[in-house]
Write an enzyme that holds these catalytic residues in place. Structure first.
Site, mmCIF file in Angstrom:
data_model
loop_
_atom_site.group_PDB
_atom_site.id
_atom_site.type_symbol
_atom_site.label_atom_id
_atom_site.label_comp_id
_atom_site.label_asym_id
_atom_site.label_seq_id
_atom_site.Cartn_x
_atom_site.Cartn_y
_atom_site.Cartn_z
ATOM 1 N N LYS A 18 0.839 -1.213 0.000
ATOM 2 C CA LYS A 18 0.000 0.000 0.000
ATOM 3 C C LYS A 18 0.872 1.261 0.000
ATOM 4 O O LYS A 18 0.675 2.172 -0.791
ATOM 5 C CB LYS A 18 -0.923 0.014 1.233
ATOM 6 C CG LYS A 18 -1.808 -1.219 1.363
ATOM 7 C CD LYS A 18 -2.689 -1.162 2.597
ATOM 8 C CE LYS A 18 -1.942 -1.127 3.913
ATOM 9 N NZ LYS A 18 -1.197 -2.377 4.234
ATOM 10 N N ARG A 90 -9.568 1.061 9.160
ATOM 11 C CA ARG A 90 -9.039 -0.256 9.508
ATOM 12 C C ARG A 90 -10.018 -1.063 10.349
ATOM 13 O O ARG A 90 -9.716 -2.192 10.720
ATOM 14 C CB ARG A 90 -7.762 -0.070 10.314
ATOM 15 C CG ARG A 90 -6.507 -0.502 9.579
ATOM 16 C CD ARG A 90 -5.377 -0.156 10.505
ATOM 17 N NE ARG A 90 -4.194 -0.881 10.258
ATOM 18 C CZ ARG A 90 -3.159 -0.389 9.580
ATOM 19 N NH1 ARG A 90 -3.232 0.784 9.017
ATOM 20 N NH2 ARG A 90 -2.065 -1.086 9.488
ATOM 21 N N ARG A 173 0.420 -8.368 13.820
ATOM 22 C CA ARG A 173 -0.234 -7.416 12.899
ATOM 23 C C ARG A 173 -1.098 -8.160 11.881
ATOM 24 O O ARG A 173 -2.196 -7.703 11.538
ATOM 25 C CB ARG A 173 0.825 -6.571 12.181
ATOM 26 C CG ARG A 173 1.438 -5.518 13.089
ATOM 27 C CD ARG A 173 2.754 -4.982 12.554
ATOM 28 N NE ARG A 173 2.626 -4.322 11.278
ATOM 29 C CZ ARG A 173 3.652 -4.121 10.449
ATOM 30 N NH1 ARG A 173 4.867 -4.539 10.761
ATOM 31 N NH2 ARG A 173 3.460 -3.496 9.316
HETATM 32 P P1 AP5 Z 1 4.908 -1.565 1.816
HETATM 33 O O1 AP5 Z 1 4.421 -0.813 0.627
HETATM 34 O O2 AP5 Z 1 5.751 -0.824 2.804
HETATM 35 O O3 AP5 Z 1 3.684 -2.319 2.529
HETATM 36 P P2 AP5 Z 1 2.363 -1.755 3.207
HETATM 37 O O4 AP5 Z 1 1.220 -2.468 2.623
HETATM 38 O O5 AP5 Z 1 2.339 -0.251 3.171
HETATM 39 O O6 AP5 Z 1 2.607 -2.294 4.677
HETATM 40 P P3 AP5 Z 1 2.684 -1.567 6.095
HETATM 41 O O7 AP5 Z 1 3.436 -2.489 7.008
HETATM 42 O O8 AP5 Z 1 3.240 -0.162 6.018
HETATM 43 O O9 AP5 Z 1 1.225 -1.499 6.443
HETATM 44 P P4 AP5 Z 1 0.603 -1.581 7.791
HETATM 45 O O10 AP5 Z 1 -0.780 -1.450 7.363
HETATM 46 O O11 AP5 Z 1 0.910 -2.706 8.673
HETATM 47 O O12 AP5 Z 1 1.353 -0.390 8.591
HETATM 48 P P5 AP5 Z 1 0.948 1.114 8.911
HETATM 49 O O13 AP5 Z 1 2.165 1.928 8.825
HETATM 50 O O14 AP5 Z 1 -0.267 1.505 8.166
HETATM 51 O O15 AP5 Z 1 5.716 -2.853 1.270
HETATM 52 C C1 AP5 Z 1 6.335 -3.757 2.172
HETATM 53 C C2 AP5 Z 1 7.693 -4.191 1.610
HETATM 54 O O16 AP5 Z 1 7.491 -4.959 0.417
HETATM 55 C C3 AP5 Z 1 8.612 -3.034 1.223
HETATM 56 O O17 AP5 Z 1 9.919 -3.386 1.585
HETATM 57 C C4 AP5 Z 1 8.475 -2.921 -0.310
HETATM 58 O O18 AP5 Z 1 9.673 -2.461 -0.917
HETATM 59 C C5 AP5 Z 1 8.157 -4.356 -0.713
HETATM 60 N N1 AP5 Z 1 7.213 -4.452 -1.828
HETATM 61 C C6 AP5 Z 1 6.078 -3.732 -1.989
HETATM 62 N N2 AP5 Z 1 5.425 -4.115 -3.118
HETATM 63 C C7 AP5 Z 1 6.162 -5.120 -3.667
HETATM 64 C C8 AP5 Z 1 6.017 -5.932 -4.849
HETATM 65 N N3 AP5 Z 1 4.960 -5.789 -5.678
HETATM 66 N N4 AP5 Z 1 6.959 -6.870 -5.114
HETATM 67 C C9 AP5 Z 1 8.040 -7.013 -4.278
HETATM 68 N N5 AP5 Z 1 8.235 -6.272 -3.163
HETATM 69 C C10 AP5 Z 1 7.312 -5.326 -2.857
HETATM 70 O O19 AP5 Z 1 0.477 0.979 10.445
HETATM 71 C C11 AP5 Z 1 1.413 0.738 11.483
HETATM 72 C C12 AP5 Z 1 0.670 0.655 12.814
HETATM 73 O O20 AP5 Z 1 0.009 1.911 13.099
HETATM 74 C C13 AP5 Z 1 -0.471 -0.374 12.873
HETATM 75 O O21 AP5 Z 1 0.021 -1.659 13.203
HETATM 76 C C14 AP5 Z 1 -1.371 0.222 13.967
HETATM 77 O O22 AP5 Z 1 -0.874 -0.035 15.247
HETATM 78 C C15 AP5 Z 1 -1.266 1.717 13.703
HETATM 79 N N6 AP5 Z 1 -2.331 2.193 12.794
HETATM 80 C C16 AP5 Z 1 -2.159 2.692 11.537
HETATM 81 N N7 AP5 Z 1 -3.344 3.021 10.997
HETATM 82 C C17 AP5 Z 1 -4.286 2.739 11.925
HETATM 83 C C18 AP5 Z 1 -5.699 2.842 11.947
HETATM 84 N N8 AP5 Z 1 -6.395 3.321 10.887
HETATM 85 N N9 AP5 Z 1 -6.359 2.426 13.055
HETATM 86 C C19 AP5 Z 1 -5.683 1.959 14.132
HETATM 87 N N10 AP5 Z 1 -4.345 1.829 14.173
HETATM 88 C C20 AP5 Z 1 -3.642 2.215 13.082
#
Ligand code: AP5
Length: 222
Positions: A18, A90, A173
């Site tokens: 994402k 979420r 997660r």
């Molecule tokens: P990446 O694009 O970084 O993945 P992502 O889907 O963005 O994953 P996140 O871990 O950032 O999402 P998340 O939802 O857990 O975390 P968030 O920060 O929102 O890609 C991952 C890796 O794969 C990278 O190294 C990339 O290079 C590689 N990659 C990508 N696409 C690829 C492809 N096609 N092929 C090969 N490699 C690829 O949330 C963090 C924390 O914040 C949560 O756990 C929670 O505690 C809190 N939080 C955030 N939002 C909320 C909410 N709305 N409500 C409550 N708590 C919240």
């Protein structure tokens, strides 16, 4: 709503891509990424009251309480006509709050894009991820390496591994996603806005699919 306005939700498990896709699209389209994860991490780094409250949930792989997230997001939604929501909503309660806020603002969603990938790949992606904490831009040691190890290609800043990208927290997660966020797939399927994208394809192919989904070229069918 202008002709080009796009208001998009990115759904998908941790590691689906994402953030990677949001950053690429933000650079290509006039579409502001609003990442709840990035906003929360900034608040944690700056030790704000919100950051202090959010930190224990983030470090354990749980969700920050809905009331904190909704309060944080409402002013963000009002700021732009076009945006890409990365990590929000979420929970069903957050989705209902988002609907109500967008109704008040007269800015309906235009697409919901679900990026999906298998569990084994998600774990590999997250445990090998390197992040620029200032911009939120991400790399991967194997799948998407920076030109120089530990250095952002675009702004030259240092890359770090996120504290919640350990195997233990990643497992939590993923379980949180299944319990709290996956029900949103049905929620948005009922609106007719949901498009599902195969996140296992190479990054540029996923981008092309996401662009088609946002522009409505492949229809809004899950
Ligand atoms: P990446 O694009 O970084 O993945 P992502 O889907 O963005 O994953 P996140 O871990 O950032 O999402 P998340 O939802 O857990 O975390 P968030 O920060 O929102 O890609 C991952 C890796 O794969 C990278 O190294 C990339 O290079 C590689 N990659 C990508 N696409 C690829 C492809 N096609 N092929 C090969 N490699 C690829 O949330 C963090 C924390 O914040 C949560 O756990 C929670 O505690 C809190 N939080 C955030 N939002 C909320 C909410 N709305 N409500 C409550 N708590 C919240």
């Amino acid at each position: 709503m202008t002709a080009q306005a796009a208001r998009v939700v990115f759904l998908g498990p941790p590691g689906a891509g994402k953030g990677t896709q949001a950053k690429l699209l933000e650079d290509r389209l006039a579409l502001r990424q609003i990442s709840t994860g990035d906003i929360l991490r900034r608040n944690v780094a700056e030790a704000t009251e919100l950051g202090r409250q959010a930190k224990p949930y983030m470090e354990s792989g749980g969700l920050v309480p809905d009331a904190l997230i909704v309060g944080m997001m409402e002013p963000e939604l009002a700021r732009s006509d076009s945006f890409l929501l990365d990590g929000f909503p979420r929970t069903v309660a957050q989705a209902e709050a988002l609907d109500a806020a967008l109704r008040r603002l007269g800015k309906p969603l235009t697409a919901v894009v679900l990026i999906d990938a298998s569990r084994d790949v998600l774990v590999l992606r997250l445990t090998g991820r390197w992040t620029n904490p200032r911009s939120g831009r991400t790399y991967h040691s194997e799948f998407n390496p920076p030109k120089v190890h530990g250095v952002d290609d675009l702004d030259g800043g240092p890359l770090e591994q996120r504290r919640d990208d350990t195997l233990e927290v990643v497992s939590e997660r993923l379980a949180t996603y299944d319990a709290k966020t996956a029900p949103l797939i049905d929620y948005y399927r009922k609106t007719g806005l949901l498009v599902t994208i195969d996140g296992l394809k190479p990054i540029d192919e996923v981008s092309a699919d996401v662009l088609r989904a946002i522009s409505g070229e492949n229809g809004a069918a899950a």
